[in-house]
Write an enzyme that holds these catalytic residues in place. Structure first.
Site, PDB file in Angstrom:
ATOM      1  N   ASN A 123       0.867  -1.181   0.000  1.00 13.38           N
ATOM      2  CA  ASN A 123       0.000   0.000   0.000  1.00 13.38           C
ATOM      3  C   ASN A 123       0.904   1.231   0.000  1.00 13.38           C
ATOM      4  O   ASN A 123       1.516   1.552   1.006  1.00 13.38           O
ATOM      5  CB  ASN A 123      -0.884  -0.042   1.261  1.00 13.38           C
ATOM      6  CG  ASN A 123      -1.727   1.214   1.416  1.00 13.38           C
ATOM      7  OD1 ASN A 123      -1.815   2.026   0.507  1.00 13.38           O
ATOM      8  ND2 ASN A 123      -2.341   1.356   2.584  1.00 13.38           N
ATOM      9  N   LYS A 129       0.072   4.263  -0.317  1.00  9.10           N
ATOM     10  CA  LYS A 129      -0.596   5.428   0.283  1.00  9.10           C
ATOM     11  C   LYS A 129      -0.403   6.676  -0.606  1.00  9.10           C
ATOM     12  O   LYS A 129      -0.330   6.553  -1.826  1.00  9.10           O
ATOM     13  CB  LYS A 129      -0.105   5.637   1.710  1.00  9.10           C
ATOM     14  CG  LYS A 129      -0.224   4.363   2.552  1.00  9.10           C
ATOM     15  CD  LYS A 129      -0.043   4.582   4.021  1.00  9.10           C
ATOM     16  CE  LYS A 129      -0.131   3.248   4.736  1.00  9.10           C
ATOM     17  NZ  LYS A 129      -0.040   3.369   6.176  1.00  9.10           N
ATOM     18  N   HIS A 156      -9.444   0.873   5.009  1.00 10.60           N
ATOM     19  CA  HIS A 156      -8.161   1.008   5.710  1.00 10.60           C
ATOM     20  C   HIS A 156      -8.378   1.892   6.942  1.00 10.60           C
ATOM     21  O   HIS A 156      -9.190   2.824   6.910  1.00 10.60           O
ATOM     22  CB  HIS A 156      -7.126   1.626   4.767  1.00 10.60           C
ATOM     23  CG  HIS A 156      -5.748   1.592   5.342  1.00 10.60           C
ATOM     24  ND1 HIS A 156      -5.316   2.527   6.246  1.00 10.60           N
ATOM     25  CD2 HIS A 156      -4.725   0.715   5.177  1.00 10.60           C
ATOM     26  CE1 HIS A 156      -4.062   2.234   6.613  1.00 10.60           C
ATOM     27  NE2 HIS A 156      -3.693   1.129   5.967  1.00 10.60           N
ATOM     28  N   GLU A 190      -6.814   4.259   8.094  1.00  9.11           N
ATOM     29  CA  GLU A 190      -6.648   5.702   7.865  1.00  9.11           C
ATOM     30  C   GLU A 190      -7.917   6.297   7.266  1.00  9.11           C
ATOM     31  O   GLU A 190      -8.284   7.425   7.570  1.00  9.11           O
ATOM     32  CB  GLU A 190      -5.415   5.946   6.968  1.00  9.11           C
ATOM     33  CG  GLU A 190      -4.136   5.714   7.762  1.00  9.11           C
ATOM     34  CD  GLU A 190      -2.947   5.246   6.942  1.00  9.11           C
ATOM     35  OE1 GLU A 190      -2.985   5.329   5.701  1.00  9.11           O
ATOM     36  OE2 GLU A 190      -1.979   4.774   7.572  1.00  9.11           O
ATOM     37  N   GLU A 249      -5.265  -5.533  10.624  1.00 10.90           N
ATOM     38  CA  GLU A 249      -4.237  -4.530  10.871  1.00 10.90           C
ATOM     39  C   GLU A 249      -4.484  -3.878  12.233  1.00 10.90           C
ATOM     40  O   GLU A 249      -5.300  -2.937  12.331  1.00 10.90           O
ATOM     41  CB  GLU A 249      -4.280  -3.453   9.786  1.00 10.90           C
ATOM     42  CG  GLU A 249      -4.024  -3.998   8.403  1.00 10.90           C
ATOM     43  CD  GLU A 249      -3.442  -2.929   7.505  1.00 10.90           C
ATOM     44  OE1 GLU A 249      -2.338  -3.126   7.015  1.00 10.90           O
ATOM     45  OE2 GLU A 249      -4.093  -1.884   7.321  1.00 10.90           O
ATOM     46  N   GLY A 263       2.567   1.694  10.986  1.00 11.27           N
ATOM     47  CA  GLY A 263       3.496   2.820  10.869  1.00 11.27           C
ATOM     48  C   GLY A 263       4.201   3.181  12.164  1.00 11.27           C
ATOM     49  O   GLY A 263       4.821   4.235  12.277  1.00 11.27           O
ATOM     50  N   SER A 314       3.591  -2.726  10.332  1.00  4.73           N
ATOM     51  CA  SER A 314       5.048  -2.745  10.470  1.00  4.73           C
ATOM     52  C   SER A 314       5.674  -4.082  10.062  1.00  4.73           C
ATOM     53  O   SER A 314       6.612  -4.572  10.704  1.00  4.73           O
ATOM     54  CB  SER A 314       5.457  -2.370  11.897  1.00  4.73           C
ATOM     55  OG  SER A 314       5.012  -1.057  12.202  1.00  4.73           O
TER      56      SER A 314
HETATM   57  C1  PEP Z   1      -0.745  -0.106   6.397  1.00  2.00           C
HETATM   58  O1  PEP Z   1      -0.931   1.104   6.452  1.00  2.00           O
HETATM   59  O2  PEP Z   1      -1.564  -0.830   5.839  1.00  2.00           O
HETATM   60  C2  PEP Z   1       0.448  -0.645   7.029  1.00  2.00           C
HETATM   61  C3  PEP Z   1       0.455  -1.899   7.362  1.00  2.00           C
HETATM   62  O3  PEP Z   1       1.495   0.242   7.226  1.00  2.00           O
HETATM   63  P1  PEP Z   1       2.939  -0.109   7.837  1.00  2.00           P
HETATM   64  O4  PEP Z   1       3.422  -1.365   7.156  1.00  2.00           O
HETATM   65  O5  PEP Z   1       3.769   1.072   7.518  1.00  2.00           O
HETATM   66  O6  PEP Z   1       2.744  -0.335   9.303  1.00  2.00           O
END
Ligand code: PEP
Length: 256
Positions: free
Chosen positions: A12, A14, A98, A100, A170, A176, A216
């Protein structure tokens, strides 16, 4: 590796990458990952790069995904993108709900469910995201929150549509932040989500659905996470922005 379901690893991107940067990244990934057959590999660039990246991944083992779409098919919805428009660029997956978007655009489970239905109607496979906040985890509400999100975000899907849907677990506290759920925490929640799917749909559907872990994920933790029986892939944010780290995540995952 002997997984019950084929892994699906999605990046992703973003709100990152100009068209030129997106093309650099995907060209590197094509070279790095040309030999990988054991996992479905998906890249989700911003809308502005879909057209060029779509041409670049033609005849490769990399699939194109989008990061969002409208629940509507066309009309007076300024700033929105419909499933049919994504289809023009051979988009095969779309990330929905997601955290966000749930946080900043206030997307609800009901809206995510409408989007999931609209994506299936256009033969685009949704990646539906769910996950708890840190305070929800710390107050032992993880299962309750996921129960609500899973039921609400997948409401109305047929068994056939559910089988073609990917669920991404997630934990919001791991996105992040550099904090990853332990493999035991990830496995426990993935198993719980699969049991919910068995309740809502059927055992056979639940066995079929791929559940990705996101939060992460890095080259160093991918192998151990993918070795868990109910972890069927990864949704990767930060580490998907560099070809080296995303390619290593894919390679380490298929070596699990
Ligand atoms: C995400 O935003 O879907 C995500 C998993 O981000 P990160 O890998 O940076 O934690």
């Amino acid at each position: 590796m002997n997984k019950e379901r084929k892994l699906i690893i999605a990046g992703n991107w973003k709100m990152n990458k100009t068209v030129a940067e997106a093309l650099d990244l995907v060209r590197d990934l094509k070279l790095e990952l040309a030999a990988i057959k054991e996992a479905d590999i998906v890249v989700c660039p911003p809308f502005t790069a879909l057209s060029e990246v779509s041409r670049e991944v033609l005849n490769s083992n990399i699939r194109l995904g989008a990061q969002n779409m409208s629940e509507q098919n066309f009309g007076a919805y300024t700033g929105e993108i419909a499933a049919g428009m994504l289809k023009e660029f051979s988009v095969r997956h779309v990330i929905l709900g997601h955290s966000e978007r749930r946080q900043y655009q206030k997307e609800s489970d009901a809206l995510v469910a409408k989007k999931a239905l609209a994506s299936h109607a256009a033969s685009i496979k949704p990646i539906v995201c769910v996950g708890e906040t840190l305070s929800e985890r710390e107050t032992s509400q993880t299962e309750k929150v996921l129960d609500t999100q899973v039921r609400g975000s997948l409401a109305g899907l047929s068994h056939e549509q559910m089988e073609e849907t990917v669920v991404a677990y997630e934990p919001i506290w791991a996105i992040g932040t550099g904090k990853t759920a332990t493999t035991a925490q990830a496995q426990e929640v993935h198993k719980f989500i699969r049991s919910l799917l068995a309740d809502l749909f059927s055992e056979a559907v639940a066995r079929h659905v791929r559940i990705q872990y996101g939060g992460s994920v890095k080259p160093a933790n991918a192998r151990e996470l993918m070795a868990q029986p109910d972890v069927d892939g990864a949704l990767v944010g930060g580490a998907a922005l560099e070809s080296r780290s995303f390619a290593d995540i894919v390679k380490n995952s298929v070596a699990a």
